[in-house]
Design a protein around this motif. Structure first.
Motif, PDB file in Angstrom:
ATOM      1  N   GLY A 439      93.453  -7.468  34.189  1.00  0.00           N
ATOM      2  CA  GLY A 439      92.739  -8.451  33.393  1.00  0.00           C
ATOM      3  C   GLY A 439      91.933  -7.800  32.292  1.00  0.00           C
ATOM      4  N   ASP A 440      91.501  -8.616  31.347  1.00  0.00           N
ATOM      5  CA  ASP A 440      90.913  -8.109  30.120  1.00  0.00           C
ATOM      6  C   ASP A 440      89.535  -7.497  30.311  1.00  0.00           C
ATOM      7  OD1 ASP A 440      91.396  -7.932  27.211  1.00  0.00           O
ATOM      8  OD2 ASP A 440      89.583  -9.157  27.085  1.00  0.00           O
ATOM      9  N   THR A 441      88.808  -7.919  31.347  1.00  0.00           N
ATOM     10  CA  THR A 441      87.430  -7.447  31.488  1.00  0.00           C
ATOM     11  C   THR A 441      87.182  -6.730  32.815  1.00  0.00           C
ATOM     12  OG1 THR A 441      86.782  -9.625  32.356  1.00  0.00           O
ATOM     13  CG2 THR A 441      86.525  -9.245  29.980  1.00  0.00           C
ATOM     14  N   HIS A 442      88.242  -6.327  33.502  1.00  0.00           N
ATOM     15  CA  HIS A 442      88.071  -5.525  34.707  1.00  0.00           C
ATOM     16  C   HIS A 442      87.389  -4.205  34.323  1.00  0.00           C
ATOM     17  CE1 HIS A 442      89.129  -2.901  38.111  1.00  0.00           C
ATOM     18  NE2 HIS A 442      89.308  -4.018  38.818  1.00  0.00           N
ATOM     19  N   PRO A 443      86.507  -3.668  35.172  1.00  0.00           N
ATOM     20  CA  PRO A 443      85.823  -2.411  34.829  1.00  0.00           C
ATOM     21  C   PRO A 443      86.779  -1.284  34.445  1.00  0.00           C
ATOM     22  CG  PRO A 443      84.734  -3.426  36.693  1.00  0.00           C
ATOM     23  CD  PRO A 443      85.937  -4.267  36.405  1.00  0.00           C
ATOM     24  N   ASP A 444      87.935  -1.172  35.144  1.00  0.00           N
ATOM     25  CA  ASP A 444      88.884  -0.116  34.788  1.00  0.00           C
ATOM     26  C   ASP A 444      89.502  -0.367  33.411  1.00  0.00           C
ATOM     27  OD1 ASP A 444      88.352   1.081  37.176  1.00  0.00           O
ATOM     28  OD2 ASP A 444      90.235   0.520  38.148  1.00  0.00           O
ATOM     29  N   SER A 448      89.291   2.094  30.188  1.00  0.00           N
ATOM     30  CA  SER A 448      90.470   2.467  29.406  1.00  0.00           C
ATOM     31  C   SER A 448      90.261   2.163  27.929  1.00  0.00           C
ATOM     32  CB  SER A 448      91.701   1.724  29.941  1.00  0.00           C
ATOM     33  OG  SER A 448      92.865   2.108  29.261  1.00  0.00           O
ATOM     34  N   ARG A 449      89.658   1.009  27.646  1.00  0.00           N
ATOM     35  CA  ARG A 449      89.413   0.624  26.256  1.00  0.00           C
ATOM     36  C   ARG A 449      88.413   1.603  25.600  1.00  0.00           C
ATOM     37  NH1 ARG A 449      88.592  -4.642  27.167  1.00  0.00           N
ATOM     38  NH2 ARG A 449      90.809  -5.052  26.911  1.00  0.00           N
ATOM     39  N   ASN A 450      87.399   1.992  26.358  1.00  0.00           N
ATOM     40  CA  ASN A 450      86.419   2.949  25.857  1.00  0.00           C
ATOM     41  C   ASN A 450      87.074   4.286  25.547  1.00  0.00           C
ATOM     42  OD1 ASN A 450      83.439   4.007  25.730  1.00  0.00           O
ATOM     43  ND2 ASN A 450      84.463   5.385  27.152  1.00  0.00           N
ATOM     44  N   ASN A 451      87.970   4.730  26.441  1.00  0.00           N
ATOM     45  CA  ASN A 451      88.619   6.020  26.237  1.00  0.00           C
ATOM     46  C   ASN A 451      89.551   5.996  25.028  1.00  0.00           C
ATOM     47  OD1 ASN A 451      87.266   6.830  28.499  1.00  0.00           O
ATOM     48  ND2 ASN A 451      89.042   6.783  29.850  1.00  0.00           N
ATOM     49  N   LEU A 452      90.245   4.882  24.836  1.00  0.00           N
ATOM     50  CA  LEU A 452      91.118   4.772  23.663  1.00  0.00           C
ATOM     51  C   LEU A 452      90.286   4.801  22.384  1.00  0.00           C
ATOM     52  CD1 LEU A 452      93.831   4.355  22.304  1.00  0.00           C
ATOM     53  CD2 LEU A 452      93.617   1.894  22.745  1.00  0.00           C
ATOM     54  N   ALA A 453      89.152   4.133  22.394  1.00  0.00           N
ATOM     55  CA  ALA A 453      88.263   4.183  21.230  1.00  0.00           C
ATOM     56  C   ALA A 453      87.835   5.620  20.953  1.00  0.00           C
ATOM     57  CB  ALA A 453      87.042   3.293  21.456  1.00  0.00           C
ATOM     58  N   GLY A 454      87.569   6.375  22.026  1.00  0.00           N
ATOM     59  CA  GLY A 454      87.198   7.775  21.855  1.00  0.00           C
ATOM     60  C   GLY A 454      88.315   8.603  21.246  1.00  0.00           C
ATOM     61  N   ALA A 455      89.565   8.300  21.616  1.00  0.00           N
ATOM     62  CA  ALA A 455      90.704   9.016  21.037  1.00  0.00           C
ATOM     63  C   ALA A 455      90.843   8.688  19.557  1.00  0.00           C
ATOM     64  CB  ALA A 455      91.985   8.664  21.786  1.00  0.00           C
ATOM     65  N   TYR A 456      90.675   7.407  19.221  1.00  0.00           N
ATOM     66  CA  TYR A 456      90.712   7.038  17.799  1.00  0.00           C
ATOM     67  C   TYR A 456      89.625   7.791  17.031  1.00  0.00           C
ATOM     68  CZ  TYR A 456      93.752   2.984  18.871  1.00  0.00           C
ATOM     69  OH  TYR A 456      94.783   2.170  19.264  1.00  0.00           O
ATOM     70  N   GLU A 457      88.431   7.873  17.615  1.00  0.00           N
ATOM     71  CA  GLU A 457      87.340   8.571  16.930  1.00  0.00           C
ATOM     72  C   GLU A 457      87.671  10.048  16.753  1.00  0.00           C
ATOM     73  OE1 GLU A 457      82.522   9.447  17.352  1.00  0.00           O
ATOM     74  OE2 GLU A 457      83.577   8.360  18.944  1.00  0.00           O
ATOM     75  N   SER A 458      88.221  10.672  17.795  1.00  0.00           N
ATOM     76  CA  SER A 458      88.590  12.089  17.696  1.00  0.00           C
ATOM     77  C   SER A 458      89.637  12.323  16.625  1.00  0.00           C
ATOM     78  CB  SER A 458      89.108  12.586  19.049  1.00  0.00           C
ATOM     79  OG  SER A 458      88.092  12.564  20.018  1.00  0.00           O
ATOM     80  N   ALA A 459      90.507  11.333  16.421  1.00  0.00           N
ATOM     81  CA  ALA A 459      91.538  11.446  15.397  1.00  0.00           C
ATOM     82  C   ALA A 459      91.005  11.110  14.014  1.00  0.00           C
ATOM     83  CB  ALA A 459      92.714  10.526  15.736  1.00  0.00           C
ATOM     84  N   GLY A 460      89.713  10.767  13.917  1.00  0.00           N
ATOM     85  CA  GLY A 460      89.129  10.427  12.633  1.00  0.00           C
ATOM     86  C   GLY A 460      89.395   9.004  12.202  1.00  0.00           C
ATOM     87  N   ASP A 461      89.954   8.178  13.114  1.00  0.00           N
ATOM     88  CA  ASP A 461      90.301   6.801  12.787  1.00  0.00           C
ATOM     89  C   ASP A 461      89.152   5.879  13.204  1.00  0.00           C
ATOM     90  OD1 ASP A 461      91.434   4.379  12.247  1.00  0.00           O
ATOM     91  OD2 ASP A 461      93.279   4.717  13.386  1.00  0.00           O
ATOM     92  N   LEU A 462      88.071   5.961  12.440  1.00  0.00           N
ATOM     93  CA  LEU A 462      86.886   5.160  12.776  1.00  0.00           C
ATOM     94  C   LEU A 462      87.124   3.681  12.521  1.00  0.00           C
ATOM     95  CD1 LEU A 462      84.172   7.542  11.314  1.00  0.00           C
ATOM     96  CD2 LEU A 462      84.722   7.176  13.718  1.00  0.00           C
ATOM     97  N   GLY A 463      88.105   3.359  11.661  1.00  0.00           N
ATOM     98  CA  GLY A 463      88.432   1.957  11.404  1.00  0.00           C
ATOM     99  C   GLY A 463      88.921   1.247  12.642  1.00  0.00           C
TER     100      GLY A 463
END
Length: 820
Positions: A439-444, A448-463
């Motif tokens: 489901g969309d708001t399960h803690p896991d 996962s969504r937080n970690n993907l955001a971190g990968a985007y940030e590491s790649a310089g894709d702040l957009g």
């Protein structure tokens, strides 16, 4: 030039390649391409008319014969090169794998015990030392992936094949490859079918009609020829009729894909009757990384390896795969079509999804450790390209829990190797699975969504990173509450992304709020509260507010020492950061002893080559350089670079930082002959690893422009500074501190060129923006005010140097990771 790890006894400059050294695949028919082969030779060797360069790229549609042309060129001119190396270049990882094979071929004894990163570095150094080689990069997906090699290795020739028509550097001449002419296509088909025996007039007519149906596409012609060779009872005319019946079933895709699909449908129909195992192997290979698929991945646990080898031999005979006897390569266009193939009936799972299931099970089988053991890291590294391919091609609604776990494991491994940007397909697939199953708001799912955001940030894709962080924070606030530890982590990470984007007006209040909440919920000296305090101090320092940053760092260090101990890693980070703030304040008398003490403690506690120890060594060398003491600074930077190459690999972001810093030290010493090539190579690697517009790439581009300016080469410096400023404005915004540095530097270059008509207005704009963003007394504001005053005074007087973007890096960083 990279520094060779000390334990490498076979130095690259001393090792010579035996005559004729190569890993070329066998030569294949390359008919009708004489003009293109001649043009390639002109492009690479500068013979006759045409571009004189060392790099060339052949581009065109899939199946058009790009690889065949490159292979034909390599075999035709084999005697002209000391070494020819064929590189699978679909990704940076595959390029590095091919380079490790080069190292193993030249120094097998040393390579047997060397780490992968050291092997790659050795190959690069060998190519830098020796002349007369040819590198063929096959199936390039992104031209930027070649920049670390074409931009730094100039002793030989680089030849690429790709579907990409754009994105190539100006130094690389490109050759567009079209379909064969009708005569050449018909000749190719007849050569395949009749083996040099002249065809009858009717056979020639039928051959011309068939190749016209196939659009004279070389891959389609070769596979039709392979089918007709294997099925001598089928005439050319009969084969044409079979193709016609397949047209209505392949209505999707580009023309080349439709043509190839028609050819394969005929072949597959025959194979399904005569050799079903071959069809199963083909559909399995469709979902794996296309190059060098080991037999073991195509052999199910309950299958006879000899049966699979026989199936692969059948596929090779039909020209469906390339077989080396141990590995298989499948054309990417074959994979694209097979992944969408549907069965003739609906009584069972579609054939392509059955292949997907077998591919998943094969990879998981080889990643499953024996009882009581962990999966070897080398095994995980070998299969990571296949995991990335599976992740990037996940069918809608598909779910495999064990595979998702493997995605997470591989992503963590890549992250720790410094290749966080490569985790994006894995993390995107993981998030999709979590959303579907939990489901969309399960803690896991939120993790996962937080970690993907971190990968985007590491790649310089702040957009993409910032909106995803914002969404995750809002959902965690709703589901977990405003002060749940995971919510506080999200708030901290969002503040960090705002800071990366230069938006300190949003970052600092969010850091302050997070710190207050962590103190309230977790206590004043909880490790997470100490992290928040460190991050807030870092934000203050970024804003130029050292009056608030330094006391906060001092407080944080004292608390870390009290709660965690004097040599706890967090205390060492805090001590290092305080030293960095002292240095930023110009207080080198306090900064250098503190950095020396921190380095000594890290060496004792963590070891001589721990990444944090290497950070300390880098920072101490930077402080020595800032103090003008280049005597100890340069050797320390050289040693740090060598150790980072050995421990972290040749393209780890920290290795690139070291390479950049060493180049800056060479520049400070006036050694531009060593500084500029190193800056050029570093920029090329930044572009490959982090992307063309990542903030670190932009800093590297700015530094290279500064070196060109120092060398008096304003013709190269000014256009590069203009391009960098435009990218800063686009990526980070008009008033980001780094954008302001870039604008100030461009104004300085205009001033150095005597163009005060452009310099003064740019200085005035920069000053107004720095006063607004950083304040009237920030050191950068004072620098711009000083530069503007001098520019207004006179055109002829030599001006004081501007402040350039920082060329050294420290671990003044948010120590809270992006993984919960």
């Amino acid at each position: 030039m990279n520094v060779l790890p000390a334990e490498a006894l076979d130095a690259p400059d001393k090792v010579t390649a035996a005559p004729g050294t190569s890993n070329l695949p066998p030569a294949t028919l390359c008919l009708g391409r004489d003009e293109e082969l001649t043009r390639l030779r002109r492009i690479l060797a500068g013979r006759g008319e045409g571009a004189i360069t060392q790099s060339g790229a052949v581009h065109g549609l899939g199946g058009i014969g790009k690889s065949t042309l490159a292979l034909g060129y390599a075999h035709r001119h084999r005697s002209d090169y000391t070494l020819i190396w064929w590189i699978n270049a679909a990704s940076p990882d595959e390029i590095e794998t091919s380079l490790t094979e080069l190292t193993k071929a030249l120094v097998p004894d040393w390579a047997a015990s060397a780490e992968r990163g050291a092997q790659v570095s050795w190959a690069r150094q060998w190519l830098a030392w020796h002349r007369g080689w040819l590198l063929v990069y096959d199936n390039v997906e992104d031209p930027a992936d070649l920049a670390p090699y074409t931009g730094a290795l100039h002793q030989g020739h680089h030849l690429a094949t790709s579907r990409r028509a754009t994105g190539w550097p100006d130094s690389a001449a490109t050759l567009w490859l079209g379909s064969l002419g009708p005569d050449d296509a018909a000749t190719l088909l007849c050569r395949l079918l009749f083996k040099g025996i002249p065809p009858t007039p009717q056979q020639e007519v039928n051959a011309r009609a068939l190749v016209a149906d196939l659009g004279c596409l070389p891959l389609a012609v070769k596979q039709a020829g392979a089918y007709l060779t294997q099925n001598r009872g089928v005439s050319l005319d009969s084969y044409r009729r079979r193709l016609g019946t397949k047209l209505s079933r392949t209505v999707h895709g580009i023309d080349a894909e439709r043509t190839i699909a028609r050819v394969w449908n005929v072949t597959l129909q025959t194979l399904e009757t005569e050799h079903p195992p071959a069809v199963e192997v083909l559909h399995t290979a469709a979902w794996l990384a296309p190059d060098d698929i080991p037999y073991t991945l195509l052999t199910p646990a309950d299958a006879d390896p000899d049966d699979i080898a026989e199936a692969i031999g059948t596929l090779a005979a039909y020209s469906m795969v390339t077989d080396t006897g141990a590995t298989v390569t499948i054309h990417r266009l074959v994979q694209s079509v097979l992944r969408t193939t549907q069965p003739a009936d609906h009584t069972q799972s579609p054939r392509h999804l059955q292949g997907r299931d077998r591919a998943e099970q094969a990879v998981l089988h080889h990643l499953t450790p024996l009882p009581g053991q962990d999966t070897p890291e080398s095994q995980l590294d070998t299969h990571t390209p296949h995991l990335i391919t599976l992740a990037a091609t996940t069918p809608p609604g598909h779910h495999n829990a064990r595979l998702t776990d493997a995605y997470v494991t591989a992503a963590n491994r890549l992250h720790h190797q410094g290749h966080t940007a490569r985790t994006i397909p894995l993390l995107e697939a993981t998030l999709a699975q979590c959303e579907q199953v939990l489901g969309d708001t399960h803690p896991d799912t939120l993790t996962s969504r937080n970690n993907l955001a971190g990968a985007y940030e590491s790649a310089g894709d702040l957009g993409r990173a910032i909106p995803l962080y914002e969404t995750t924070l809002a959902q965690r606030e709703q589901v977990l509450g405003d002060t749940h530890p995971d919510t506080l982590t999200s708030r901290n990470n969002l503040a960090g992304a705002y800071q990366s984007a230069g938006d300190l007006k949003r970052a600092i209040p969010l850091y302050e709020t997070t710190l207050a909440q962590r103190e309230q919920v977790l206590g004043d000296t909880h490790p997470s509260a100490l992290t928040s305090r460190n991050n807030l101090a870092y934000a203050y320092q970024s804003a130029g507010d050292l009056k608030r940053a330094i006391p906060l760092y001092e407080t944080t260090l004292a608390q870390c020492e009290q709660v965690l101990g004097d040599t706890h890693p967090s205390a060492l980070i805090s001590r290092n950061n305080l030293a960095g703030a002292y240095r930023a304040a110009g207080d080198l008398e306090r900064a250098i002893p503190l950095l020396e003490a921190t380095l000594a403690q890290r060496e004792q506690v963590l070891g001589d080559t721990h990444p944090s120890t290497l950070i300390s060594r880098n920072n101490l060398a930077g402080a020595y350089r800032a103090a003008g003491d280049l005597g100890p600074a340069i050797p320390l930077l050289e040693a740090t670079l060598a150790q980072r190459e050995q421990v972290l690999g040749d393209t780890h972001p920290d290795t690139l930082t070291s390479r950049n810093n060493l180049a800056g030290a060479y520049q400070s010493a006036g050694d531009l002959e060593r500084a500029i090539p190193l800056l050029e190579a570093t920029l090329a690697q930044y572009e490959q690893v982090l992307g063309d517009t990542h903030p670190s790439t932009l800093i590297s581009r700015n530094n290279l422009a500064g070196a060109y300016r120092a060398a008096g080469d304003l013709g190269r410096a000014i256009p590069l500074l203009e391009a960098t400023l435009a990218q800063y404005e686009q990526v980070l915004g008009d008033t980001h501190p780094s954008t302001l540095i870039s604008r100030n530097n461009l104004a300085g270059a205009y001033r150095a060129a005597g163009d005060l008509g452009r310099a003064i207005p740019l200085y005035e704009t920069t000053l107004a923006q720095r006063e607004q963003v950083l304040g009237h007394t920030h050191p950068d504001t004072l620098t711009t005010r000083n530069n503007l005053a001098h520019a207004r005074e006179t055109v002829e007087t030599v001006q004081q140097p501007d402040t350039a973007a920082p060329t050294t890096a420290s671990d003044l960083r948010r120590s809270s990771g992006t993984s919960d």
